[in-house]
Design an enzyme around this catalytic site. Structure first.
Site, PDB file in Angstrom:
ATOM      1  N   LYS A 195     -24.978 -20.754   3.697  1.00 27.89           N
ATOM      2  CA  LYS A 195     -25.339 -19.540   4.443  1.00 27.89           C
ATOM      3  C   LYS A 195     -24.265 -19.254   5.505  1.00 27.89           C
ATOM      4  O   LYS A 195     -24.172 -19.938   6.509  1.00 27.89           O
ATOM      5  CB  LYS A 195     -26.695 -19.667   5.130  1.00 27.89           C
ATOM      6  CG  LYS A 195     -27.183 -18.274   5.511  1.00 27.89           C
ATOM      7  CD  LYS A 195     -28.057 -18.168   6.717  1.00 27.89           C
ATOM      8  CE  LYS A 195     -27.412 -18.227   8.049  1.00 27.89           C
ATOM      9  NZ  LYS A 195     -26.648 -17.037   8.450  1.00 27.89           N
ATOM     10  N   GLU A 269     -22.401 -30.434  13.435  1.00 21.62           N
ATOM     11  CA  GLU A 269     -21.138 -30.304  14.169  1.00 21.62           C
ATOM     12  C   GLU A 269     -21.401 -29.205  15.191  1.00 21.62           C
ATOM     13  O   GLU A 269     -21.509 -28.032  14.833  1.00 21.62           O
ATOM     14  CB  GLU A 269     -20.013 -29.962  13.187  1.00 21.62           C
ATOM     15  CG  GLU A 269     -18.652 -30.217  13.766  1.00 21.62           C
ATOM     16  CD  GLU A 269     -18.088 -28.989  14.421  1.00 21.62           C
ATOM     17  OE1 GLU A 269     -18.279 -28.869  15.653  1.00 21.62           O
ATOM     18  OE2 GLU A 269     -17.486 -28.167  13.728  1.00 21.62           O
ATOM     19  N   CYS A 303     -14.942 -24.773  18.823  1.00 24.66           N
ATOM     20  CA  CYS A 303     -15.872 -25.788  19.310  1.00 24.66           C
ATOM     21  C   CYS A 303     -15.138 -26.849  20.141  1.00 24.66           C
ATOM     22  O   CYS A 303     -15.727 -27.460  21.014  1.00 24.66           O
ATOM     23  CB  CYS A 303     -16.626 -26.415  18.153  1.00 24.66           C
ATOM     24  SG  CYS A 303     -15.555 -26.909  16.819  1.00 24.66           S
ATOM     25  N   GLU A 399     -21.125 -24.531  27.538  1.00 21.52           N
ATOM     26  CA  GLU A 399     -20.121 -24.033  26.604  1.00 21.52           C
ATOM     27  C   GLU A 399     -20.069 -22.511  26.686  1.00 21.52           C
ATOM     28  O   GLU A 399     -21.091 -21.839  26.577  1.00 21.52           O
ATOM     29  CB  GLU A 399     -20.496 -24.450  25.170  1.00 21.52           C
ATOM     30  CG  GLU A 399     -19.493 -23.958  24.156  1.00 21.52           C
ATOM     31  CD  GLU A 399     -19.765 -24.472  22.743  1.00 21.52           C
ATOM     32  OE1 GLU A 399     -20.913 -24.398  22.309  1.00 21.52           O
ATOM     33  OE2 GLU A 399     -18.809 -24.942  22.097  1.00 21.52           O
TER      34      GLU A 399
HETATM   35  P1  NDP Z   1     -25.675 -20.225  16.175  1.00 24.59           P
HETATM   36  O1  NDP Z   1     -25.729 -21.679  16.350  1.00 24.59           O
HETATM   37  O2  NDP Z   1     -26.878 -19.404  16.446  1.00 24.59           O
HETATM   38  O3  NDP Z   1     -25.246 -19.839  14.661  1.00 24.59           O
HETATM   39  C1  NDP Z   1     -24.609 -20.693  13.758  1.00 24.59           C
HETATM   40  C2  NDP Z   1     -25.236 -20.521  12.365  1.00 24.59           C
HETATM   41  O4  NDP Z   1     -26.599 -20.920  12.397  1.00 24.59           O
HETATM   42  C3  NDP Z   1     -25.241 -19.096  11.860  1.00 24.59           C
HETATM   43  O5  NDP Z   1     -25.063 -19.089  10.468  1.00 24.59           O
HETATM   44  C4  NDP Z   1     -26.631 -18.648  12.227  1.00 24.59           C
HETATM   45  O6  NDP Z   1     -27.074 -17.559  11.477  1.00 24.59           O
HETATM   46  C5  NDP Z   1     -27.444 -19.873  11.914  1.00 24.59           C
HETATM   47  N1  NDP Z   1     -28.732 -19.969  12.592  1.00 24.59           N
HETATM   48  C6  NDP Z   1     -29.179 -19.312  13.688  1.00 24.59           C
HETATM   49  N2  NDP Z   1     -30.435 -19.722  14.010  1.00 24.59           N
HETATM   50  C7  NDP Z   1     -30.785 -20.643  13.092  1.00 24.59           C
HETATM   51  C8  NDP Z   1     -31.956 -21.443  12.887  1.00 24.59           C
HETATM   52  N3  NDP Z   1     -33.005 -21.390  13.705  1.00 24.59           N
HETATM   53  N4  NDP Z   1     -31.963 -22.302  11.851  1.00 24.59           N
HETATM   54  C9  NDP Z   1     -30.900 -22.418  11.021  1.00 24.59           C
HETATM   55  N5  NDP Z   1     -29.779 -21.667  11.162  1.00 24.59           N
HETATM   56  C10 NDP Z   1     -29.714 -20.801  12.179  1.00 24.59           C
HETATM   57  O7  NDP Z   1     -24.462 -19.660  17.011  1.00 24.59           O
HETATM   58  P2  NDP Z   1     -24.315 -18.189  17.630  1.00 24.59           P
HETATM   59  O8  NDP Z   1     -23.637 -17.382  16.614  1.00 24.59           O
HETATM   60  O9  NDP Z   1     -25.606 -17.638  18.129  1.00 24.59           O
HETATM   61  O10 NDP Z   1     -23.380 -18.487  18.861  1.00 24.59           O
HETATM   62  C11 NDP Z   1     -23.969 -18.873  20.095  1.00 24.59           C
HETATM   63  C12 NDP Z   1     -23.192 -19.977  20.733  1.00 24.59           C
HETATM   64  O11 NDP Z   1     -23.170 -21.094  19.873  1.00 24.59           O
HETATM   65  C13 NDP Z   1     -21.724 -19.676  20.965  1.00 24.59           C
HETATM   66  O12 NDP Z   1     -21.504 -18.932  22.111  1.00 24.59           O
HETATM   67  C14 NDP Z   1     -21.179 -21.057  21.047  1.00 24.59           C
HETATM   68  O13 NDP Z   1     -21.398 -21.576  22.332  1.00 24.59           O
HETATM   69  C15 NDP Z   1     -21.977 -21.829  20.034  1.00 24.59           C
HETATM   70  N6  NDP Z   1     -21.284 -21.935  18.749  1.00 24.59           N
HETATM   71  C16 NDP Z   1     -20.694 -23.106  18.433  1.00 24.59           C
HETATM   72  C17 NDP Z   1     -19.985 -23.208  17.275  1.00 24.59           C
HETATM   73  C18 NDP Z   1     -19.297 -24.470  16.886  1.00 24.59           C
HETATM   74  O14 NDP Z   1     -18.373 -24.426  16.073  1.00 24.59           O
HETATM   75  N7  NDP Z   1     -19.718 -25.605  17.385  1.00 24.59           N
HETATM   76  C19 NDP Z   1     -19.805 -22.082  16.359  1.00 24.59           C
HETATM   77  C20 NDP Z   1     -20.521 -20.905  16.756  1.00 24.59           C
HETATM   78  C21 NDP Z   1     -21.208 -20.852  17.914  1.00 24.59           C
HETATM   79  P3  NDP Z   1     -26.781 -16.053  11.957  1.00 24.59           P
HETATM   80  O15 NDP Z   1     -25.473 -16.033  12.638  1.00 24.59           O
HETATM   81  O16 NDP Z   1     -26.709 -15.324  10.705  1.00 24.59           O
HETATM   82  O17 NDP Z   1     -27.895 -15.687  12.833  1.00 24.59           O
END
Ligand code: NDP
Length: 496
Positions: A195, A269, A303, A399
């Site tokens: 996904k 991760e 990240c 973060e």
């Molecule tokens: P999320 O953790 O919400 O999203 C990452 C993935 O998880 C996306 O595919 C998202 O789907 C999906 N997701 C969201 N909610 C759920 C759930 N309850 N169960 C399973 N999957 C889910 O990151 P955000 O895009 O909201 O970003 C917010 C913050 O997260 C950023 O500002 C940053 O701090 C952190 N982040 C960290 C990352 C890393 O590499 N460690 C990468 C991205 C974000 P969808 O986007 O389609 O809603």
């Protein structure tokens, strides 16, 4: 502005993509018939409408992955050399479509096209090439018994694919994160449902097309585009054996709860707030360039971003001024402009989040260098340095996931390590010094999954990657990744 790629090429690349989901080797609409828009963060224009997958679609995809796994002849029992050749071919196809992928990454995520061409896409191809070699090197071993006559009993182990995987990825490196997830799963003989993030689904759709061209049997790789609820359905699905997630720590904790129903194996991760320690004896030019790269690469949406900069006080002003100088020289703009060094943030939500943290730093008394909103369309935020910070400030603790670094000096005779380690996170860290003993001693004491010495942001498919503390569980890449995707079976036989 002259674009690196002309408009007709953009139309052709985006226009030729499937907007549907890949389930069981076919492109299908969402069961609801709904779609959602993916935007270009540089212009806020709609790039493409893609299928809005939900729980019902996740279920269809998991059933396809289960059928492909159980029908082992198609994939699990395929001669492993053949499996490896398919993965290698997929790596070749990614390189053959390098410009299309770079264009999609730039349009969908905002990152500079030139950067995606030399970093994201080749590294994604390399991940498939590297993992293709593992397909033929997964082996168990014989084990001498300690309490039984070794002439009477033989013990050995088999390594077997864990089963059906659910893989949920974020938007910061859409293609590369898909490669990190999908390549080892396929090398291990598992099947999967991927996904992508709602903000950046496009490159995964091209990857799906190429995977079929490479000869992947139907159902082995399924791609469901959708929102967080689709990710949640995948994490909770009772027929998924293993879930791998990259994203926020907050959602990581949700995944753990959702996966508890059938005690899925989990790898996470997650986020970071990585400390970067610059000692006075460092090569200062290198430390300045490395510290700027640590936080400003990929708009700071990494990240492992080096978002806490600790500099020994005798060189603090010099280093901070040097990083500020680099920040001023960064050209922020549309990722397709060949002169752009830094693109927009990925979404309006991320823009609000990052500017909110800059404001919170200001409100808490930090000095802000840079931090301007650029233009009135697109989600552009300039590189930002917060000085005069305290450890208890929200902008120092949480973060931000944008181009914002909090800088602070440390005294020559103080121990900076407890301060550097004072975080719930432990993903990345860095040290700049010319003293090799100090460098290695510091690297050993920093509690992080990756420590860079006199550099930053170097990754390789051969090197394990993951976090300490709330930065995650398990390791991706290298051969360590197979601990996540293989079960170990012990077999004991009576030789008499
Ligand atoms: P999320 O953790 O919400 O999203 C990452 C993935 O998880 C996306 O595919 C998202 O789907 C999906 N997701 C969201 N909610 C759920 C759930 N309850 N169960 C399973 N999957 C889910 O990151 P955000 O895009 O909201 O970003 C917010 C913050 O997260 C950023 O500002 C940053 O701090 C952190 N982040 C960290 C990352 C890393 O590499 N460690 C990468 C991205 C974000 P969808 O986007 O389609 O809603």
């Amino acid at each position: 502005m002259t674009l690196a790629v002309d408009e007709s090429r953009i139309q052709e690349t985006v226009g030729s993509l499937s907007r549907k989901m890949l389930i069981n080797g076919e492109w299908v609409d969402a069961a609801s018939g709904r779609t959602f828009d993916s935007l270009n963060p540089a212009t806020e224009d709609v790039l493409a409408s893609v299928a809005h997958g939900e729980a019902e679609d996740v279920d269809r995809a998991v059933r396809a992955a289960r059928a492909a796994f159980e029908d082992g002849a198609a994939w699990r029992k395929m001669p492993h050399g053949q499996r490896g050749r398919i993965l290698h071919k997929l790596g070749d196809l990614i390189l053959a479509h390098l410009e299309e992928f770079a264009l999609l990454e730039s349009l969908d995520n905002g990152k500079p096209y030139a950067v995606a061409k030399v970093a994201d896409v080749p590294l994604a191809a390399d991940t498939f090439h590297y993992m293709s070699g593992w397909a033929t090197k997964i082996e168990g071993g014989t084990i001498p018994l300690s309490a039984w006559d070794p002439d009477s009993y033989l013990g050995f182990t088999l390594r077997e694919p864990v089963g059906v995987c659910g893989q949920i990825i974020p938007w910061n490196f859409p293609l590369l994160m898909a490669a990190w997830k999908v390549a080892p799963v396929l090398a291990a003989g598992c099947t999967t449902v991927l996904k992508p993030a709602e903000q950046t689904p496009l490159s995964a759709l091209l990857l799906g097309e190429l995977a079929m061209q490479a000869g992947l049997p139907p159902g082995v790789l399924n791609i469901v585009t959708g929102y967080g609820d689709a990710g949640a359905a995948l994490a909770a699905h009772p027929d998924v054996d293993k879930v791998a997630f990259t994203g926020s720590t907050e959602v990581g904790k949700e995944i753990v709860k959702a996966a508890a129903g059938n005690l899925k194996k989990i790898t996470l991760e997650l986020g970071g707030k990585s400390p970067n320690v610059v000692f006075a004896d460092a090569d200062i030019d290198k430390a300045i360039a490395g510290s700027a790269n640590a936080i400003f690469f990929n708009q700071g949406e990494c990240c492992v971003a080096g978002s806490r900069l600790y500099v020994e006080e005798s060189v603090y002003d010099q280093v901070v001024e040097g990083v500020a100088e680099q920040a001023r020289s960064i050209k922020v703009g549309n990722g397709l402009d060949p002169t752009t060094n830094m693109g927009p943030l990925v979404s309006a939500e991320q823009f609000e989040r990052v500017t909110g943290y800059i404001d919170s730093g200001k409100d808490d008394g930090a000095n802000v260098i840079g931090g301007d909103r650029i233009g009135d369309r697109g989600y552009f935020v300039g590189p930002t340095i917060l000085t005069g910070t305290r450890e208890d400030m929200t902008a120092v603790r949480e973060e931000i996931f944008g181009p914002v670094v909090a800088a602070a000096p440390f005294a020559s005779d103080s121990d900076i390590i407890p301060v550097a380690n004072n975080s719930n996170y432990g993903l990345g860290a860095g040290v700049f010094t010319r003293d090799i003993t100090k460098a290695i001693r510091t690297a050993k004491r920093l509690r992080a999954g990756t420590v860079w010495i006199n550099t930053w942001n170097i990754f390789d498919a051969t090197l394990p990657f993951g976090g300490y503390k709330e930065s995650g569980w398990g390791r991706e890449m290298g051969h360590a990744v197979f601990n996540n995707y293989l079960e170990t079976k012990t077999v004991i036989t009576d030789l008499s």
